[in-house]
Design a protein around this motif. Structure first.
Motif, PDB file in Angstrom:
ATOM      1  N   MET A   1       0.848  -1.169   0.000  1.00 50.78           N
ATOM      2  CA  MET A   1       0.000   0.000   0.000  1.00 50.78           C
ATOM      3  C   MET A   1       0.896   1.234   0.000  1.00 50.78           C
ATOM      4  O   MET A   1       1.900   1.299   0.688  1.00 50.78           O
ATOM      5  N   HIS A   2       0.544   2.216  -0.769  1.00 48.16           N
ATOM      6  CA  HIS A   2       1.300   3.444  -0.865  1.00 48.16           C
ATOM      7  C   HIS A   2       1.262   4.181   0.470  1.00 48.16           C
ATOM      8  O   HIS A   2       0.264   4.150   1.174  1.00 48.16           O
ATOM      9  N   ALA A   3       2.349   4.883   0.801  1.00 45.63           N
ATOM     10  CA  ALA A   3       2.461   5.555   2.101  1.00 45.63           C
ATOM     11  C   ALA A   3       1.342   6.568   2.325  1.00 45.63           C
ATOM     12  O   ALA A   3       0.899   6.766   3.450  1.00 45.63           O
ATOM     13  N   LYS A   4       0.869   7.219   1.274  1.00 43.65           N
ATOM     14  CA  LYS A   4      -0.182   8.209   1.430  1.00 43.65           C
ATOM     15  C   LYS A   4      -1.519   7.578   1.790  1.00 43.65           C
ATOM     16  O   LYS A   4      -2.364   8.214   2.394  1.00 43.65           O
ATOM     17  N   HIS A   5      -1.710   6.323   1.405  1.00 42.32           N
ATOM     18  CA  HIS A   5      -2.991   5.657   1.628  1.00 42.32           C
ATOM     19  C   HIS A   5      -2.957   4.681   2.800  1.00 42.32           C
ATOM     20  O   HIS A   5      -3.861   3.894   2.960  1.00 42.32           O
ATOM     21  N   ARG A   6      -1.912   4.756   3.606  1.00 43.27           N
ATOM     22  CA  ARG A   6      -1.818   3.875   4.768  1.00 43.27           C
ATOM     23  C   ARG A   6      -2.911   4.244   5.766  1.00 43.27           C
ATOM     24  O   ARG A   6      -3.158   5.427   6.007  1.00 43.27           O
ATOM     25  N   PRO A   7      -3.584   3.255   6.350  1.00 44.39           N
ATOM     26  CA  PRO A   7      -4.660   3.579   7.297  1.00 44.39           C
ATOM     27  C   PRO A   7      -4.115   4.339   8.501  1.00 44.39           C
ATOM     28  O   PRO A   7      -3.014   4.097   8.967  1.00 44.39           O
ATOM     29  N   ARG A   8      -4.923   5.286   9.015  1.00 40.71           N
ATOM     30  CA  ARG A   8      -4.522   6.121  10.140  1.00 40.71           C
ATOM     31  C   ARG A   8      -4.895   5.492  11.482  1.00 40.71           C
ATOM     32  O   ARG A   8      -4.481   5.973  12.527  1.00 40.71           O
ATOM     33  N   TRP A   9      -5.711   4.425  11.471  1.00 47.90           N
ATOM     34  CA  TRP A   9      -6.181   3.894  12.746  1.00 47.90           C
ATOM     35  C   TRP A   9      -5.064   3.407  13.651  1.00 47.90           C
ATOM     36  O   TRP A   9      -5.187   3.539  14.873  1.00 47.90           O
ATOM     37  N   PRO A  10      -3.931   2.835  13.128  1.00 44.97           N
ATOM     38  CA  PRO A  10      -2.877   2.448  14.085  1.00 44.97           C
ATOM     39  C   PRO A  10      -2.327   3.652  14.863  1.00 44.97           C
ATOM     40  O   PRO A  10      -2.055   3.553  16.054  1.00 44.97           O
ATOM     41  N   LEU A  11      -2.206   4.809  14.177  1.00 39.02           N
ATOM     42  CA  LEU A  11      -1.729   6.008  14.860  1.00 39.02           C
ATOM     43  C   LEU A  11      -2.740   6.451  15.915  1.00 39.02           C
ATOM     44  O   LEU A  11      -2.379   6.749  17.053  1.00 39.02           O
ATOM     45  N   TRP A  12      -4.015   6.483  15.564  1.00 34.85           N
ATOM     46  CA  TRP A  12      -5.044   6.892  16.515  1.00 34.85           C
ATOM     47  C   TRP A  12      -5.141   5.900  17.665  1.00 34.85           C
ATOM     48  O   TRP A  12      -5.406   6.283  18.801  1.00 34.85           O
ATOM     49  N   HIS A  13      -4.920   4.632  17.378  1.00 32.67           N
ATOM     50  CA  HIS A  13      -4.917   3.611  18.433  1.00 32.67           C
ATOM     51  C   HIS A  13      -3.780   3.903  19.420  1.00 32.67           C
ATOM     52  O   HIS A  13      -3.981   3.862  20.639  1.00 32.67           O
ATOM     53  N   ARG A  14      -2.592   4.203  18.896  1.00 30.67           N
ATOM     54  CA  ARG A  14      -1.447   4.496  19.779  1.00 30.67           C
ATOM     55  C   ARG A  14      -1.697   5.765  20.594  1.00 30.67           C
ATOM     56  O   ARG A  14      -1.447   5.803  21.791  1.00 30.67           O
ATOM     57  N   VAL A  15      -2.197   6.815  19.943  1.00 31.50           N
ATOM     58  CA  VAL A  15      -2.433   8.077  20.639  1.00 31.50           C
ATOM     59  C   VAL A  15      -3.521   7.896  21.700  1.00 31.50           C
ATOM     60  O   VAL A  15      -3.364   8.316  22.847  1.00 31.50           O
ATOM     61  N   GLY A  16      -4.618   7.254  21.322  1.00 30.29           N
ATOM     62  CA  GLY A  16      -5.706   7.027  22.278  1.00 30.29           C
ATOM     63  C   GLY A  16      -5.277   6.142  23.436  1.00 30.29           C
ATOM     64  O   GLY A  16      -5.610   6.411  24.592  1.00 30.29           O
ATOM     65  N   SER A  17      -4.532   5.087  23.130  1.00 31.27           N
ATOM     66  CA  SER A  17      -4.049   4.183  24.184  1.00 31.27           C
ATOM     67  C   SER A  17      -3.107   4.916  25.129  1.00 31.27           C
ATOM     68  O   SER A  17      -3.174   4.736  26.347  1.00 31.27           O
ATOM     69  N   ALA A  18      -2.223   5.729  24.564  1.00 28.93           N
ATOM     70  CA  ALA A  18      -1.290   6.485  25.402  1.00 28.93           C
ATOM     71  C   ALA A  18      -2.036   7.478  26.279  1.00 28.93           C
ATOM     72  O   ALA A  18      -1.672   7.705  27.432  1.00 28.93           O
ATOM     73  N   PRO A 159       7.192  -5.725  19.758  1.00 26.88           N
ATOM     74  CA  PRO A 159       8.307  -5.134  18.999  1.00 26.88           C
ATOM     75  C   PRO A 159       7.901  -3.817  18.329  1.00 26.88           C
ATOM     76  O   PRO A 159       6.913  -3.739  17.620  1.00 26.88           O
ATOM     77  N   GLY A 160       8.661  -2.781  18.609  1.00 29.32           N
ATOM     78  CA  GLY A 160       8.428  -1.470  18.009  1.00 29.32           C
ATOM     79  C   GLY A 160       7.407  -0.619  18.730  1.00 29.32           C
ATOM     80  O   GLY A 160       7.282   0.571  18.436  1.00 29.32           O
ATOM     81  N   ALA A 161       6.656  -1.183  19.658  1.00 25.74           N
ATOM     82  CA  ALA A 161       5.589  -0.425  20.321  1.00 25.74           C
ATOM     83  C   ALA A 161       6.147   0.727  21.149  1.00 25.74           C
ATOM     84  O   ALA A 161       5.635   1.841  21.086  1.00 25.74           O
ATOM     85  N   TRP A 162       7.193   0.461  21.924  1.00 27.74           N
ATOM     86  CA  TRP A 162       7.750   1.508  22.771  1.00 27.74           C
ATOM     87  C   TRP A 162       8.324   2.638  21.930  1.00 27.74           C
ATOM     88  O   TRP A 162       8.115   3.811  22.204  1.00 27.74           O
ATOM     89  N   ARG A 163       9.026   2.262  20.842  1.00 32.42           N
ATOM     90  CA  ARG A 163       9.640   3.265  19.968  1.00 32.42           C
ATOM     91  C   ARG A 163       8.580   4.182  19.371  1.00 32.42           C
ATOM     92  O   ARG A 163       8.779   5.387  19.250  1.00 32.42           O
ATOM     93  N   ARG A 164       7.423   3.625  19.014  1.00 38.21           N
ATOM     94  CA  ARG A 164       6.374   4.415  18.377  1.00 38.21           C
ATOM     95  C   ARG A 164       5.464   5.118  19.392  1.00 38.21           C
ATOM     96  O   ARG A 164       4.744   6.033  19.027  1.00 38.21           O
ATOM     97  N   THR A 165       5.489   4.695  20.655  1.00 35.06           N
ATOM     98  CA  THR A 165       4.496   5.174  21.614  1.00 35.06           C
ATOM     99  C   THR A 165       5.057   6.066  22.715  1.00 35.06           C
ATOM    100  O   THR A 165       4.319   6.821  23.328  1.00 35.06           O
ATOM    101  N   TRP A 166       6.351   6.020  22.983  1.00 36.91           N
ATOM    102  CA  TRP A 166       6.877   6.699  24.164  1.00 36.91           C
ATOM    103  C   TRP A 166       6.587   8.199  24.173  1.00 36.91           C
ATOM    104  O   TRP A 166       6.323   8.780  25.213  1.00 36.91           O
ATOM    105  N   ARG A 167       6.619   8.850  22.985  1.00 36.61           N
ATOM    106  CA  ARG A 167       6.336  10.293  22.949  1.00 36.61           C
ATOM    107  C   ARG A 167       4.887  10.579  23.354  1.00 36.61           C
ATOM    108  O   ARG A 167       4.611  11.528  24.091  1.00 36.61           O
ATOM    109  N   HIS A 168       3.969   9.764  22.861  1.00 39.27           N
ATOM    110  CA  HIS A 168       2.558   9.937  23.219  1.00 39.27           C
ATOM    111  C   HIS A 168       2.345   9.681  24.708  1.00 39.27           C
ATOM    112  O   HIS A 168       1.616  10.407  25.378  1.00 39.27           O
ATOM    113  N   LEU A 169       3.000   8.624  25.231  1.00 41.13           N
ATOM    114  CA  LEU A 169       2.897   8.347  26.660  1.00 41.13           C
ATOM    115  C   LEU A 169       3.441   9.512  27.484  1.00 41.13           C
ATOM    116  O   LEU A 169       2.836   9.917  28.485  1.00 41.13           O
ATOM    117  N   ALA A 170       4.573  10.053  27.058  1.00 47.46           N
ATOM    118  CA  ALA A 170       5.167  11.178  27.791  1.00 47.46           C
ATOM    119  C   ALA A 170       4.255  12.398  27.753  1.00 47.46           C
ATOM    120  O   ALA A 170       4.020  13.047  28.783  1.00 47.46           O
TER     121      ALA A 170
END
Length: 190
Positions: A1-18, A159-170
């Protein structure tokens, strides 16, 4: 899938979870402690100072109480007796004044107030607090709280969760800390 059309829900999931992670941990840990507050002496330090005082005849007080207990039609003593505004006397019977008699001796008026629980909210309130509920429910509430904390910790081990989530958690952790400090200041500092 092209980077522009990647679903946004994983980002919203990380932000909401954090955003909810630290408040959930806070409520889980404090909830477990409060479920077992008797083991922690109700989170109070008690000091007692005994000193002599002048003796006083309790007869007038007993007469006053006996008179109004007869007016109420009860022989048992109230759980709490409150004097309000230096004018009215309240007799509270049952848990948290389930039945309260407000007596105004000067006006010669007595008001009976009876609290009736509204279901299902009353039961939900007790379950939420694990107050006056069966013992197993307290342990279920503690287990759910422990599972919430465990799911946060194990979720960060993906794997990779902390790297992608620590800023939102902080960020959300700082927002939550500011909110807690603001509430504490409003309650105790103001």
């Amino acid at each position: 899938m092209h980077a522009k059309h990647r679903p946004r829900w994983p980002l919203w999931h990380r932000v909401g979870s954090a955003a909810v992670a630290l408040p959930l941990v806070f409520y889980a840990v404090t909830g477990v402690l409060l479920n077992h507050r008797q083991a922690f002496d109700y989170f109070q330090d008690r000091t007692a100072q005994v000193r002599p005082v002048a003796r006083k005849d309790l007869g007038p007080l007993r007469e006053f109480l006996a008179f109004y207990k007869a007016e109420i039609g009860r022989d048992d003593d109230p759980a709490v007796i409150r004097i309000k505004n230096g004018r009215t006397v309240e007799f509270l019977y049952g848990s948290h004044g389930q039945v309260t008699y407000v007596i105004d001796p000067q006006a010669g008026r007595m008001t009976r107030i009876e609290k009736q629980p509204v279901e299902p909210w009353s039961t939900l309130n007790r379950l939420h607090k694990a107050f006056k509920t069966p013992g197993p429910w307290v342990w279920v509430a503690d287990l759910v709280s422990a599972l919430l904390v465990a799911s946060l910790v194990t979720g960060l081990a993906v794997p990779g969760a902390w790297r992608r989530t620590w800023r939102h958690l902080a960020l959300w952790g700082a927002v939550f800390a500011v909110l807690l400090l603001g509430m504490a200041w409003a309650m105790w500092g103001a």
